[in-house]
Motif scaffolding. Structure first.
Motif, PDB file in Angstrom:
ATOM      1  N   ASP A 215       0.825  -1.213   0.000  1.00  0.00           N
ATOM      2  CA  ASP A 215       0.000   0.000   0.000  1.00  0.00           C
ATOM      3  C   ASP A 215       0.863   1.269   0.000  1.00  0.00           C
ATOM      4  O   ASP A 215       0.403   2.349   0.393  1.00  0.00           O
ATOM      5  CB  ASP A 215      -0.936   0.013   1.205  1.00  0.00           C
ATOM      6  CG  ASP A 215      -0.171  -0.044   2.528  1.00  0.00           C
ATOM      7  OD1 ASP A 215       1.057  -0.314   2.504  1.00  0.00           O
ATOM      8  OD2 ASP A 215      -0.806   0.190   3.584  1.00  0.00           O
ATOM      9  N   ALA A 216       2.117   1.147  -0.452  1.00  0.00           N
ATOM     10  CA  ALA A 216       3.029   2.293  -0.450  1.00  0.00           C
ATOM     11  C   ALA A 216       2.526   3.382  -1.381  1.00  0.00           C
ATOM     12  O   ALA A 216       1.914   3.117  -2.416  1.00  0.00           O
ATOM     13  CB  ALA A 216       4.416   1.846  -0.882  1.00  0.00           C
ATOM     14  N   SER A 217       2.825   4.616  -0.999  1.00  0.00           N
ATOM     15  CA  SER A 217       2.440   5.754  -1.831  1.00  0.00           C
ATOM     16  C   SER A 217       3.388   5.852  -3.015  1.00  0.00           C
ATOM     17  O   SER A 217       4.427   5.187  -3.055  1.00  0.00           O
ATOM     18  CB  SER A 217       2.517   7.046  -1.012  1.00  0.00           C
ATOM     19  OG  SER A 217       3.868   7.314  -0.646  1.00  0.00           O
ATOM     20  N   ALA A 218       3.043   6.690  -3.973  1.00  0.00           N
ATOM     21  CA  ALA A 218       3.893   6.874  -5.146  1.00  0.00           C
ATOM     22  C   ALA A 218       5.269   7.384  -4.724  1.00  0.00           C
ATOM     23  O   ALA A 218       6.298   6.977  -5.268  1.00  0.00           O
ATOM     24  CB  ALA A 218       3.231   7.858  -6.110  1.00  0.00           C
ATOM     25  N   GLU A 219       5.292   8.260  -3.726  1.00  0.00           N
ATOM     26  CA  GLU A 219       6.552   8.807  -3.233  1.00  0.00           C
ATOM     27  C   GLU A 219       7.400   7.721  -2.591  1.00  0.00           C
ATOM     28  O   GLU A 219       8.623   7.661  -2.782  1.00  0.00           O
ATOM     29  CB  GLU A 219       6.270   9.918  -2.219  1.00  0.00           C
ATOM     30  CG  GLU A 219       7.532  10.613  -1.718  1.00  0.00           C
ATOM     31  CD  GLU A 219       7.236  11.751  -0.752  1.00  0.00           C
ATOM     32  OE1 GLU A 219       8.181  12.227  -0.120  1.00  0.00           O
ATOM     33  OE2 GLU A 219       6.058  12.161  -0.663  1.00  0.00           O
ATOM     34  N   GLU A 220       6.751   6.827  -1.828  1.00  0.00           N
ATOM     35  CA  GLU A 220       7.470   5.731  -1.169  1.00  0.00           C
ATOM     36  C   GLU A 220       8.009   4.739  -2.193  1.00  0.00           C
ATOM     37  O   GLU A 220       9.107   4.196  -2.037  1.00  0.00           O
ATOM     38  CB  GLU A 220       6.553   5.032  -0.177  1.00  0.00           C
ATOM     39  CG  GLU A 220       6.221   5.877   1.048  1.00  0.00           C
ATOM     40  CD  GLU A 220       5.139   5.262   1.905  1.00  0.00           C
ATOM     41  OE1 GLU A 220       5.156   5.499   3.135  1.00  0.00           O
ATOM     42  OE2 GLU A 220       4.254   4.540   1.368  1.00  0.00           O
TER      43      GLU A 220
ATOM     44  N   LYS B  98      11.059   6.245  -3.759  1.00  0.00           N
ATOM     45  CA  LYS B  98      12.188   6.165  -2.841  1.00  0.00           C
ATOM     46  C   LYS B  98      12.790   4.749  -2.867  1.00  0.00           C
ATOM     47  O   LYS B  98      14.004   4.580  -2.806  1.00  0.00           O
ATOM     48  CB  LYS B  98      11.761   6.518  -1.423  1.00  0.00           C
ATOM     49  CG  LYS B  98      12.925   6.526  -0.425  1.00  0.00           C
ATOM     50  CD  LYS B  98      12.461   6.926   0.962  1.00  0.00           C
ATOM     51  CE  LYS B  98      13.634   7.023   1.929  1.00  0.00           C
ATOM     52  NZ  LYS B  98      14.412   5.761   2.029  1.00  0.00           N
ATOM     53  N   ALA B  99      11.923   3.748  -2.967  1.00  0.00           N
ATOM     54  CA  ALA B  99      12.398   2.362  -3.003  1.00  0.00           C
ATOM     55  C   ALA B  99      13.252   2.124  -4.242  1.00  0.00           C
ATOM     56  O   ALA B  99      14.273   1.429  -4.193  1.00  0.00           O
ATOM     57  CB  ALA B  99      11.211   1.407  -2.991  1.00  0.00           C
ATOM     58  N   ILE B 100      12.838   2.728  -5.350  1.00  0.00           N
ATOM     59  CA  ILE B 100      13.605   2.595  -6.591  1.00  0.00           C
ATOM     60  C   ILE B 100      14.957   3.277  -6.440  1.00  0.00           C
ATOM     61  O   ILE B 100      15.998   2.739  -6.830  1.00  0.00           O
ATOM     62  CB  ILE B 100      12.827   3.205  -7.772  1.00  0.00           C
ATOM     63  CG1 ILE B 100      11.567   2.375  -8.055  1.00  0.00           C
ATOM     64  CG2 ILE B 100      13.711   3.263  -9.020  1.00  0.00           C
ATOM     65  CD1 ILE B 100      10.666   2.982  -9.092  1.00  0.00           C
ATOM     66  N   THR B 101      14.939   4.480  -5.859  1.00  0.00           N
ATOM     67  CA  THR B 101      16.185   5.221  -5.647  1.00  0.00           C
ATOM     68  C   THR B 101      17.121   4.455  -4.723  1.00  0.00           C
ATOM     69  O   THR B 101      18.324   4.362  -4.974  1.00  0.00           O
ATOM     70  CB  THR B 101      15.887   6.607  -5.040  1.00  0.00           C
ATOM     71  OG1 THR B 101      15.015   7.323  -5.917  1.00  0.00           O
ATOM     72  CG2 THR B 101      17.176   7.405  -4.860  1.00  0.00           C
ATOM     73  N   ASP B 102      16.567   3.891  -3.642  1.00  0.00           N
ATOM     74  CA  ASP B 102      17.381   3.123  -2.696  1.00  0.00           C
ATOM     75  C   ASP B 102      17.967   1.883  -3.351  1.00  0.00           C
ATOM     76  O   ASP B 102      19.082   1.457  -3.018  1.00  0.00           O
ATOM     77  CB  ASP B 102      16.539   2.715  -1.484  1.00  0.00           C
ATOM     78  CG  ASP B 102      16.214   3.892  -0.583  1.00  0.00           C
ATOM     79  OD1 ASP B 102      16.854   4.949  -0.732  1.00  0.00           O
ATOM     80  OD2 ASP B 102      15.299   3.759   0.261  1.00  0.00           O
ATOM     81  N   ALA B 103      17.217   1.292  -4.287  1.00  0.00           N
ATOM     82  CA  ALA B 103      17.693   0.089  -4.970  1.00  0.00           C
ATOM     83  C   ALA B 103      18.952   0.383  -5.779  1.00  0.00           C
ATOM     84  O   ALA B 103      19.803  -0.497  -5.971  1.00  0.00           O
ATOM     85  CB  ALA B 103      16.605  -0.473  -5.878  1.00  0.00           C
ATOM     86  N   LEU B 104      19.074   1.628  -6.257  1.00  0.00           N
ATOM     87  CA  LEU B 104      20.252   2.009  -7.027  1.00  0.00           C
ATOM     88  C   LEU B 104      21.486   2.138  -6.136  1.00  0.00           C
ATOM     89  O   LEU B 104      22.602   2.254  -6.633  1.00  0.00           O
ATOM     90  CB  LEU B 104      20.002   3.334  -7.756  1.00  0.00           C
ATOM     91  CG  LEU B 104      18.946   3.298  -8.865  1.00  0.00           C
ATOM     92  CD1 LEU B 104      18.775   4.683  -9.465  1.00  0.00           C
ATOM     93  CD2 LEU B 104      19.318   2.291  -9.936  1.00  0.00           C
TER      94      LEU B 104
END
Length: 260
Positions: free
Chosen positions: A131-136, A139-145
């Motif tokens: 249920d993560a928001s678009a912003e969350e 952030k998950a994509i950015t953290d994955a990098l």
């Protein structure tokens, strides 16, 4: 800006796929020696390999390499021959004295290697909640990098070949402190600096270096740890765009333990 982000993303992916792949307390004299030769650990007289010792086969080396069962919080995948060839091609350097470093960073080893195996170890990115928001999610994509990736390679040698290979890598760390040119700097980034890494106590002798790479003006510290145990040479090269290459310590410790 977008171009830089894309290239950094591609470089991260390369590290994970091995196209890219992919250091104390003591007297004043010891500190000076470490600053010259890297984070080094060895007995006063490091145990020598048996001159008549036979090299381990690739199958025997695989039995010593870390596996998924050893590192549950990581993704472990064996490197293919093609990936290792691509990595070696990317890291080849015209600066002869630096070639031993380039080889271990690429998952191989200097000298006459009898057998070589390698595996890719990548930290597991944290997935966003359902249920993560678009912003969350962004952030998950950015953290994955910012994932930490380690190329873990084992090389076996006949006789005292591993000792000679270790000495070559250690010498290269000093000779190439100002960095060295690579064959494919546009993809891998330029090696601009090599400095002593955190001290490592492992095997018969060990050394580590912090290797600084630069891409599009951004400098990223990576870490190289090389350990010799009898006539086997282990090389673990770690990169993290989160700037914390030492996060792979658990990988290094696990591999060292398996070497015996």
């Amino acid at each position: 800006m977008r171009s830089t982000l894309v290239r950094r993303s591609v470089l991260t992916a390369s590290a994970v796929s091995l196209a890219l792949l992919v250091t104390a307390c003591g007297s004043d004299k010891a500190a000076k020696d470490e600053s010259k030769d890297g984070g080094t650990s060895a007995a006063p007289s490091a145990p020598a390999a048996d001159p008549a010792a036979k090299a381990k086969t690739a199958a025997e080396l695989k039995g010593l390499l870390v596996t998924q069962a050893d590192l549950a919080e990581h993704v472990v995948k064996e490197a293919t021959a093609t990936e290792l060839q691509e990595a070696t091609a990317a890291y080849t350097t015209t600066k002869t004295e630096c070639q031993p470093l380039a080889l271990v960073m690429a998952g191989s080893g200097p000298g006459k290697v009898a057998a070589n195996v390698a595996t890719k170890v990548t930290g597991k990115p944290k997935a966003p909640a359902a249920d993560a928001s678009a912003e969350e999610k962004l952030k998950a994509i950015t953290d994955a990098l910012k994932v930490t990736a380690t190329m873990d390679a084992l090389n076996s040698y006949e006789g005292n070949g591993a000792q000679e290979a270790f000495a070559a890598v250690k010498a290269a760390g000093t000779a190439c402190a100002a960095g060295f040119p690579g064959a494919k700097e546009a993809d891998t980034g330029k090696v601009t600096k090599i400095a002593p890494g955190p001290a490592v106590t492992a095997g018969d002798e060990a050394v580590s270096f912090t290797v600084e790479r630069e891409l599009d003006g951004d400098k990223t510290p990576t870490q190289l740890v090389v350990v010799r145990k009898d006539n086997t040479l282990a090389a673990l090269y770690t990169i993290s765009f989160g700037g914390n290459a030492e996060a792979a310590k658990v990988v290094v410790d696990t591999q060292v333990k398996k070497l015996g």
